[in-house]
Motif scaffolding. Structure first.
Motif, short mmCIF file in Angstrom:
data_model
loop_
_atom_site.label_atom_id
_atom_site.label_comp_id
_atom_site.label_asym_id
_atom_site.label_seq_id
_atom_site.Cartn_x
_atom_site.Cartn_y
_atom_site.Cartn_z
N LYS A 168 43.59 57.06 37.18
CA LYS A 168 42.87 58.15 36.52
C LYS A 168 41.90 57.64 35.45
N TYR A 169 42.28 56.57 34.77
CA TYR A 169 41.48 56.02 33.68
C TYR A 169 41.15 54.55 33.97
N PRO A 170 40.14 54.28 34.77
CA PRO A 170 39.85 52.90 35.19
C PRO A 170 39.51 51.95 34.03
N LYS A 171 39.07 52.49 32.89
CA LYS A 171 38.79 51.62 31.74
C LYS A 171 40.04 50.88 31.28
N LEU A 172 41.21 51.38 31.66
CA LEU A 172 42.47 50.74 31.26
C LEU A 172 42.77 49.46 32.05
N ILE A 173 42.05 49.24 33.14
CA ILE A 173 42.34 48.09 34.00
C ILE A 173 41.75 46.82 33.40
N GLU A 174 42.60 45.79 33.27
CA GLU A 174 42.14 44.47 32.82
C GLU A 174 41.06 43.98 33.76
N ARG A 175 40.13 43.21 33.23
CA ARG A 175 39.02 42.75 34.04
C ARG A 175 38.48 41.43 33.51
N PRO A 176 37.72 40.78 34.34
CA PRO A 176 37.45 41.03 35.75
C PRO A 176 38.59 40.51 36.62
N ILE A 177 38.74 41.13 37.76
CA ILE A 177 39.71 40.66 38.74
C ILE A 177 38.92 40.05 39.89
N ILE A 178 39.32 38.86 40.28
CA ILE A 178 38.71 38.20 41.43
C ILE A 178 39.78 38.10 42.51
N LYS A 179 39.43 38.55 43.71
CA LYS A 179 40.39 38.54 44.81
C LYS A 179 39.85 37.72 45.97
N LYS A 180 40.73 36.94 46.54
CA LYS A 180 40.42 36.19 47.76
C LYS A 180 41.62 36.33 48.67
N ASN A 181 41.41 36.93 49.83
CA ASN A 181 42.49 37.19 50.78
C ASN A 181 43.60 37.99 50.11
N LYS A 182 44.78 37.40 49.99
CA LYS A 182 45.92 38.13 49.40
C LYS A 182 46.24 37.67 47.99
N SER A 183 45.37 36.84 47.40
CA SER A 183 45.58 36.34 46.04
C SER A 183 44.50 36.86 45.11
N SER A 184 44.89 37.10 43.87
CA SER A 184 43.95 37.58 42.85
C SER A 184 44.29 36.97 41.50
N ILE A 185 43.28 37.00 40.63
CA ILE A 185 43.51 36.61 39.23
C ILE A 185 42.72 37.55 38.34
N ILE A 186 43.18 37.65 37.10
CA ILE A 186 42.39 38.30 36.06
C ILE A 186 41.64 37.16 35.39
N ALA A 187 40.33 37.11 35.62
CA ALA A 187 39.50 35.97 35.20
C ALA A 187 38.89 36.22 33.83
N ARG A 188 39.72 36.31 32.81
CA ARG A 188 39.24 36.59 31.45
C ARG A 188 38.49 35.40 30.87
N THR A 189 38.67 34.22 31.46
CA THR A 189 37.89 33.06 31.03
C THR A 189 37.30 32.39 32.27
N VAL A 190 36.19 31.72 32.08
CA VAL A 190 35.56 31.01 33.19
C VAL A 190 36.49 29.91 33.69
N ASP A 191 37.27 29.29 32.79
CA ASP A 191 38.21 28.26 33.22
C ASP A 191 39.22 28.80 34.22
N LYS A 192 39.74 29.99 33.97
CA LYS A 192 40.67 30.61 34.92
C LYS A 192 39.99 30.84 36.26
N LEU A 193 38.75 31.28 36.20
CA LEU A 193 37.97 31.52 37.41
C LEU A 193 37.77 30.21 38.18
N LEU A 194 37.40 29.15 37.46
CA LEU A 194 37.19 27.85 38.10
C LEU A 194 38.44 27.36 38.81
N ASN A 195 39.59 27.51 38.15
CA ASN A 195 40.86 27.08 38.76
C ASN A 195 41.19 27.86 40.01
N PHE A 196 40.79 29.13 40.04
CA PHE A 196 41.08 29.99 41.19
C PHE A 196 40.15 29.68 42.37
N LEU A 197 38.88 29.45 42.06
CA LEU A 197 37.89 29.21 43.11
C LEU A 197 38.16 27.89 43.78
#
Length: 114
Positions: A85-114
């Motif tokens: 109902k309130y999408p602003k409450l969702i942590e972001r950004p979320i990056i999804k690949k296949n069946k795995s996802s992360i909340i990529a609050r830092t570029v380092d987290k994103l790099l580790n996921f990619l």
């Protein structure tokens, strides 16, 4: 499509993650969940792919949370309903690949996921 970014254009961290994906020319799709709300099923699927509890997807510092939900004893379904109902409450950004996802609050987290 290799990746999906669940994006809120008003969020600096989300814009940074999107820019990184664009700059590095990753194959991705943008899901603007503010304009196109996530269904209950989509939120449940995201939570499962993140391997977290629903409460861990909540931005607890948002005014909506503080005014409407803080200090209430909510079960997982009620939390998921609030996120829907309130999408602003969702942590972001979320990056999804296949069946795995992360909340990529830092570029380092994103790099580790990619």
């Amino acid at each position: 499509m290799k990746y999906i970014i669940y994006h809120n254009s008003r969020c600096r961290k989300s814009r940074e993650a999107l820019k990184y994906l664009q700059d590095k020319e990753y194959d991705f799709k943008v899901r603007d969940y503010i304009k196109n709300l996530l269904s209950i099923e989509e939120i449940v699927e995201l939570i499962e792919s993140l391997k977290i509890k629903p409460i861990e997807l909540v931005r607890k510092n948002e005014a909506i949370w503080k005014e409407n939900f803080k200090n209430k004893d909510l079960d997982d379904n009620q939390i998921i309903s609030a996120l829907s109902k309130y999408p602003k409450l969702i942590e972001r950004p979320i990056i999804k690949k296949n069946k795995s996802s992360i909340i990529a609050r830092t570029v380092d987290k994103l790099l580790n996921f990619l």
